[in-house]
Design a protein around this motif. Structure first.
Motif, mmCIF file in Angstrom:
data_model
loop_
_atom_site.group_PDB
_atom_site.id
_atom_site.type_symbol
_atom_site.label_atom_id
_atom_site.label_comp_id
_atom_site.label_asym_id
_atom_site.label_seq_id
_atom_site.Cartn_x
_atom_site.Cartn_y
_atom_site.Cartn_z
ATOM 1 N N UNK A 162 0.944 -1.325 0.006
ATOM 2 C CA UNK A 162 -0.145 0.029 -0.053
ATOM 3 C C UNK A 162 0.355 1.250 -0.155
ATOM 4 N N UNK A 163 1.982 0.997 0.535
ATOM 5 C CA UNK A 163 3.346 2.714 0.119
ATOM 6 C C UNK A 163 3.565 2.576 -0.734
ATOM 7 N N UNK A 164 3.364 1.688 -2.057
ATOM 8 C CA UNK A 164 4.378 1.588 -3.008
ATOM 9 C C UNK A 164 3.117 1.383 -4.521
ATOM 10 N N UNK A 165 3.970 2.635 -5.072
ATOM 11 C CA UNK A 165 3.237 3.302 -6.205
ATOM 12 C C UNK A 165 3.849 2.197 -7.451
ATOM 13 N N UNK A 166 4.662 2.302 -7.576
ATOM 14 C CA UNK A 166 5.262 1.730 -8.694
ATOM 15 C C UNK A 166 7.119 1.238 -8.506
ATOM 16 N N UNK A 167 7.462 0.421 -9.098
ATOM 17 C CA UNK A 167 9.317 0.365 -8.601
ATOM 18 C C UNK A 167 9.974 -0.349 -9.976
#
Length: 299
Positions: A120-125
């Motif tokens: 939930x804290x990550x939009x993309x990598x």
């Protein structure tokens, strides 16, 4: 590589009682991007890319616990501890929105771990010549071995020069264009290696991954990749075609392991394309971030 070393805009943030060095730039209301460096390195690896990305985005780079000028945390160094430290850093900075995480080398493993443990804290990598896609790794233990011997009484003259040359060769191997391995680079790396927590953090991290003595172990890699692919988080894999640390065949393995990922292979670039191809890198990853945000707003 654009200087300066160390970067004057960096400051220190308390994360659970551990001081982490951080550089924050760009508009406060900009889309947040978190940049994570590789093993034994520092936030300066992102200097120019951060400047380019921060024109209209909120960009955070940091020294992982025990590396750079950050102090080591109480946890055993490794991907889980580094991932938790990144969550703590975002909390300390008051960043609640999902961030676009970009990790180089070890930082790619940290980025995937963060995504797996806190999706939930990550939009993309964005994985930049990332660890996790093969067992081969060329990070020489000689600088530390010689350095330890040079610290013993009467051996500084004999092994100090060998430590410096071994360390210099490791830095040269980071780049396709070896002129980027400047005297300033060598001095900066030397200062980092003398920090109080560096040796224990380096050896502890390497031990958890299985590198550099026996190569990167398969067990943790396979499990992390399985869990990361299952998150469905948008991913962009980029690599340099002349990487001497993690060979380009790892790029092919990454594309196979993450078939939905966007991919790009930089020509005439080594282990840190964000340095050697800073403008092209920033344009590509910036467009990726914009596309992910556009797609999420439609959903």
């Amino acid at each position: 590589m654009s200087g300066p070393f160390p970067h004057p805009d960096a400051t220190t943030v308390d994360v659970g009682g551990v001081p982490l060095r951080v550089r924050v730039s760009g508009p406060e209301d900009g889309v947040p991007i978190l940049l994570i460096h590789g093993i034994a390195r520092s936030l300066e690896d992102w200097n120019e890319a951060q400047d380019l990305l921060a024109v209209d985005r909120r960009v955070i780079s940091t020294d992982l616990p025990g590396f750079g000028y950050s102090r080591r945390g109480r946890e055993r160094p490794g991907l889980p501890a580094f991932g938790r430290a990144m969550v703590g850093l975002l909390d300390a900075l008051g960043i609640e929105a999902p961030v676009h995480v970009m990790g180089n080398s070890l930082g790619g493993g940290v980025a995937m771990t963060l995504a797996v443990d806190h999706p939930g804290r990550v939009a993309s990598v964005t994985l930049v010549n990332s660890v996790g896609f093969g067992s081969e790794v060329n990070i020489s233990p000689l600088p530390m071995t010689y350095g330890a011997l040079a610290a013993l009484p009467g051996l500084a003259g004999r092994f100090g020069a060998k430590a410096r040359e071994a360390g210099a060769e490791t830095i040269r191997d980071l780049f396709y264009d070896r002129t980027l391995a400047t005297t300033e680079q060598f001095r900066h790396a030397g200062k980092l290696a003398k920090q109080a927590d560096f040796r224990g953090t380096f050896l502890g991290t390497a031990a958890t991954l299985g590198a550099p003595v026996v190569g990167v172990r398969n067990g943790w890699r396979r499990e992390l990749l399985r869990r990361f692919a299952a998150t469905g988080i948008p991913v962009f894999v980029v690599w340099g075609d002349d990487d001497r640390i993690l060979p380009p065949k790892h790029f092919e393995a990454a594309a196979a392991a993450l078939p939905k990922a966007r991919t790009h292979l930089f020509v005439d670039a080594g282990h840190m394309p964000q340095v050697e191809k800073a403008e092209e890198f920033a344009a590509l990853v910036g467009a990726f971030v914009d596309q992910v945000d556009e797609d999420s707003s439609v959903d």
